[in-house]
Design a protein around this motif. Structure first.
Motif, PDB file in Angstrom:
ATOM      1  N   VAL A 160      -9.050   2.958  10.452  1.00 47.81           N
ATOM      2  CA  VAL A 160      -7.792   2.399   9.581  1.00 47.81           C
ATOM      3  C   VAL A 160      -6.085   2.519   9.545  1.00 47.81           C
ATOM      4  O   VAL A 160      -5.642   1.326   9.806  1.00 47.81           O
ATOM      5  N   GLU A 161      -6.085   3.135  11.253  1.00 47.99           N
ATOM      6  CA  GLU A 161      -4.752   3.272  11.016  1.00 47.99           C
ATOM      7  C   GLU A 161      -4.491   1.786  12.237  1.00 47.99           C
ATOM      8  O   GLU A 161      -3.233   1.008  12.184  1.00 47.99           O
ATOM      9  N   GLU A 162      -4.805   1.563  13.580  1.00 50.31           N
ATOM     10  CA  GLU A 162      -5.238   0.106  14.132  1.00 50.31           C
ATOM     11  C   GLU A 162      -4.745  -0.897  13.059  1.00 50.31           C
ATOM     12  O   GLU A 162      -3.776  -1.799  13.412  1.00 50.31           O
ATOM     13  N   LEU A 163      -5.568  -1.471  12.002  1.00 49.12           N
ATOM     14  CA  LEU A 163      -5.122  -2.160  10.905  1.00 49.12           C
ATOM     15  C   LEU A 163      -4.037  -1.372   9.993  1.00 49.12           C
ATOM     16  O   LEU A 163      -3.594  -3.337  10.289  1.00 49.12           O
ATOM     17  N   ILE A 164      -3.608  -1.022  10.114  1.00 46.11           N
ATOM     18  CA  ILE A 164      -2.203  -0.536   9.463  1.00 46.11           C
ATOM     19  C   ILE A 164      -1.257  -0.777  10.186  1.00 46.11           C
ATOM     20  O   ILE A 164      -0.187  -2.073   9.878  1.00 46.11           O
ATOM     21  N   THR A 165      -1.356  -0.896  11.741  1.00 47.84           N
ATOM     22  CA  THR A 165      -0.023  -0.940  12.580  1.00 47.84           C
ATOM     23  C   THR A 165      -0.635  -2.930  12.593  1.00 47.84           C
ATOM     24  O   THR A 165       1.122  -3.442  13.435  1.00 47.84           O
ATOM     25  N   GLU A 166      -1.648  -3.008  12.415  1.00 46.04           N
ATOM     26  CA  GLU A 166      -1.573  -4.632  12.491  1.00 46.04           C
ATOM     27  C   GLU A 166      -1.180  -5.723  11.794  1.00 46.04           C
ATOM     28  O   GLU A 166      -0.512  -6.441  11.880  1.00 46.04           O
ATOM     29  N   GLU A 167      -0.743  -4.987  10.699  1.00 47.89           N
ATOM     30  CA  GLU A 167      -0.768  -5.946   9.824  1.00 47.89           C
ATOM     31  C   GLU A 167       0.697  -5.541   8.559  1.00 47.89           C
ATOM     32  O   GLU A 167       1.902  -6.537   8.611  1.00 47.89           O
ATOM     33  N   TRP A 168       1.448  -3.872   9.369  1.00 48.88           N
ATOM     34  CA  TRP A 168       2.536  -3.858   8.693  1.00 48.88           C
ATOM     35  C   TRP A 168       3.227  -3.938   9.848  1.00 48.88           C
ATOM     36  O   TRP A 168       4.456  -3.090   9.587  1.00 48.88           O
ATOM     37  N   GLY A 169       2.679  -2.962  11.146  1.00 52.84           N
ATOM     38  CA  GLY A 169       3.517  -2.511  12.328  1.00 52.84           C
ATOM     39  C   GLY A 169       3.345  -0.521  12.136  1.00 52.84           C
ATOM     40  O   GLY A 169       3.225  -0.336  10.695  1.00 52.84           O
ATOM     41  N   GLU A 170       4.147  -0.689  13.158  1.00 54.37           N
ATOM     42  CA  GLU A 170       4.059   1.525  13.494  1.00 54.37           C
ATOM     43  C   GLU A 170       4.841   1.970  12.179  1.00 54.37           C
ATOM     44  O   GLU A 170       4.337   3.197  12.329  1.00 54.37           O
ATOM     45  N   GLU A 171       5.625   1.795  12.179  1.00 56.30           N
ATOM     46  CA  GLU A 171       6.682   2.096  11.069  1.00 56.30           C
ATOM     47  C   GLU A 171       6.805   2.921   9.836  1.00 56.30           C
ATOM     48  O   GLU A 171       7.362   2.901   9.421  1.00 56.30           O
ATOM     49  N   VAL A 172       5.705   1.641   9.434  1.00 55.59           N
ATOM     50  CA  VAL A 172       5.304   2.286   8.005  1.00 55.59           C
ATOM     51  C   VAL A 172       4.007   3.447   7.997  1.00 55.59           C
ATOM     52  O   VAL A 172       4.145   3.830   7.327  1.00 55.59           O
ATOM     53  N   LEU A 173       3.803   4.217   8.890  1.00 54.42           N
ATOM     54  CA  LEU A 173       3.022   4.469   8.729  1.00 54.42           C
ATOM     55  C   LEU A 173       3.300   6.286   9.025  1.00 54.42           C
ATOM     56  O   LEU A 173       3.721   6.699  10.119  1.00 54.42           O
ATOM     57  N   LEU A 174       2.638   6.681   8.502  1.00 50.23           N
ATOM     58  CA  LEU A 174       2.639   8.569   8.753  1.00 50.23           C
ATOM     59  C   LEU A 174       1.712   9.582   9.234  1.00 50.23           C
ATOM     60  O   LEU A 174       0.824   9.403   8.830  1.00 50.23           O
ATOM     61  N   HIS A 175       1.976  10.533  10.290  1.00 49.92           N
ATOM     62  CA  HIS A 175       0.834  10.919  10.636  1.00 49.92           C
ATOM     63  C   HIS A 175       1.326  12.422   9.809  1.00 49.92           C
ATOM     64  O   HIS A 175       1.797  13.340   9.987  1.00 49.92           O
ATOM     65  N   LEU A 176       0.718  12.666   8.554  1.00 52.37           N
ATOM     66  CA  LEU A 176       0.972  14.213   8.179  1.00 52.37           C
ATOM     67  C   LEU A 176       0.105  15.298   8.123  1.00 52.37           C
ATOM     68  O   LEU A 176      -1.371  14.675   8.374  1.00 52.37           O
ATOM     69  N   PRO A 177       0.538  16.664   8.260  1.00 55.91           N
ATOM     70  CA  PRO A 177      -0.413  17.505   8.104  1.00 55.91           C
ATOM     71  C   PRO A 177      -1.062  18.224   6.817  1.00 55.91           C
ATOM     72  O   PRO A 177      -0.973  16.723   5.620  1.00 55.91           O
TER      73      PRO A 177
END
Length: 396
Positions: A312-329
């Motif tokens: 899922v992370e790979e899909l997000i970064t492919e489609e939207w870029g790494e800047e949209v992703l937050l690694h949350l606790p």
């Protein structure tokens, strides 16, 4: 099937998704009562074509899109129930049901999954394996609809699952992922302290359950601060304390306490149960009272599978870029998606739907809660693109 055609399909359902969400928002139904909601979902799915429909439980719906070739079976989940809250928003589409509203985004979840089903259903010939669209009832009320759906067999043969939750605490445009535990074990308890009533002027002739209850509350907090490993997460909250009839000069004979315990690790959960009873027993015995202690396991912890979450992370970064992703606790809230993640390697994604500029700032379960509807297009896209990534080897 190319990128442009998929983009066109996604754009074509954007207004539908908003309209469906607003219809659901106007007509909320409580847990285990989602009869009209389920019928609305069923009839829409029926209109899309290529879907095999069933009703695993009285108020849930499952749609199966069986591809043209063998492949993985992928489950997509949305919850549908509302909460017993009186809405304070003044939308044209505000709840029409007194005392009931969609205050947690489930109307949006259902609309997003309907949008994904409408986009994917005509692509049946391109899909390998199977997509199961699970429209789940009763997320908000234990024992939860997910458990009932699992018992009804909806996860049999499923290889992996994806769930998305709209979050007003996250700004629109952001997506949150957690590896491992996402939510906490969410348990409940009731304590009854039986003392001996009497007159307030002669406390020596009574066994005061109020004073004993106060000591119990104070001592239970020592479990978190002094018994549990400080590196482990544990919350014990007393949320109710009832005793007496309102008379100023009467010491009551009974006090009732209840609350919530949140944890992640199984051993911490069991430690809390054991220590709580020891404390309650010791304090009541020391003061000549008796007690009952009823501890009930609630939803388990949602666990994100490492491999599924990474995909899922790979899909997000492919489609939207790494800047949209937050690694949350991990968060201390509870979620009955855990019934699915216990059975199937899963990922539970948090999708930003807050927007300060639009005044969308209220937390979940608040009477003025809402979501930025622009976020829903991303939810539909995640569902669709993930299926295309896994079931066709391409994201479109």
């Amino acid at each position: 099937m190319n990128q442009d055609s998929i983009s066109a399909l996604l754009e074509s359902v954007r207004d539908d998704v908003i309209r469906w969400r607003r219809h659901l928002h106007q007509h909320p139904e409580l847990s285990f009562q989602e009869e009209k909601t389920a019928q609305f979902v069923y009839e829409l799915l029926q209109s899309f074509g290529n879907l095999e429909l069933s009703r695993p439980t009285k108020t849930s719906v499952m749609a199966r899109l069986i591809g043209s070739r063998p492949g993985k079976v992928i489950g997509l989940r949305a919850d549908m129930d509302a909460l017993a809250i009186t809405e304070e928003n003044d939308f044209e589409f505000a709840s029409q049901v007194p005392g009931v509203m969609h205050a947690c985004g489930h109307d949006g979840h259902t609309a997003m999954l309907l949008g994904a089903a409408k986009v994917l259903s005509p692509l049946q010939g391109h899909i390998k394996g199977e997509v199961r669209f699970l429209f789940q009832h009763a997320e908000e009320m234990h024992p939860g609809g997910a458990k009932e759906m699992v018992q009804a067999g909806v996860t049999e043969g499923v290889d992996l699952m994806l769930g998305i939750h709209l979050m007003s605490q996250l700004p629109i445009g952001k997506m949150g992922l957690t590896y491992g535990a996402v939510t906490a074990n969410s348990d409940r308890f009731d304590i009854t302290i039986q003392g001996k009533g009497g007159h307030a002027s002669t406390p020596q002739s009574s066994v005061d359950p109020v004073a004993i209850g106060a000591q119990v509350i104070s001592s239970l907090q020592h479990i978190v601060s002094r018994n549990a490993d400080p590196l482990e997460k544990l919350v014990i909250s007393i949320t109710n304390f009832h005793s007496g009839t309102g008379a100023y000069n009467v010491i009551p004979d009974r006090a009732q306490l209840s609350g919530s315990v949140r944890s992640f690790a199984v051993e911490v959960r069991e430690l809390a149960i054991t220590q709580m009873e020891q404390i309650i027993k010791g304090i009541t015995l020391a003061h000549g009272a008796t007690y009952s202690f009823d501890y009930r396991h609630g939803y388990g912890s949602v666990i994100n599978d490492e491999d599924v979450t990474r995909s899922v992370e790979e899909l997000i970064t492919e489609e939207w870029g790494e800047e949209v992703l937050l690694h949350l606790p991990p968060m201390m809230g509870g979620e009955d998606f855990s019934a699915f993640s216990d059975e199937v390697p899963s990922c539970f994604l948090l999708l930003g739907a807050g927007n300060e500029e639009k005044g969308i700032v209220h937390p979940h379960h608040h009477p003025r809660f809402t979501v930025d509807e622009d976020a829903m297009k991303d939810g539909v896209k995640i569902f669709v693109k993930y299926i295309l990534k896994i079931a066709t080897g391409t994201s479109g």
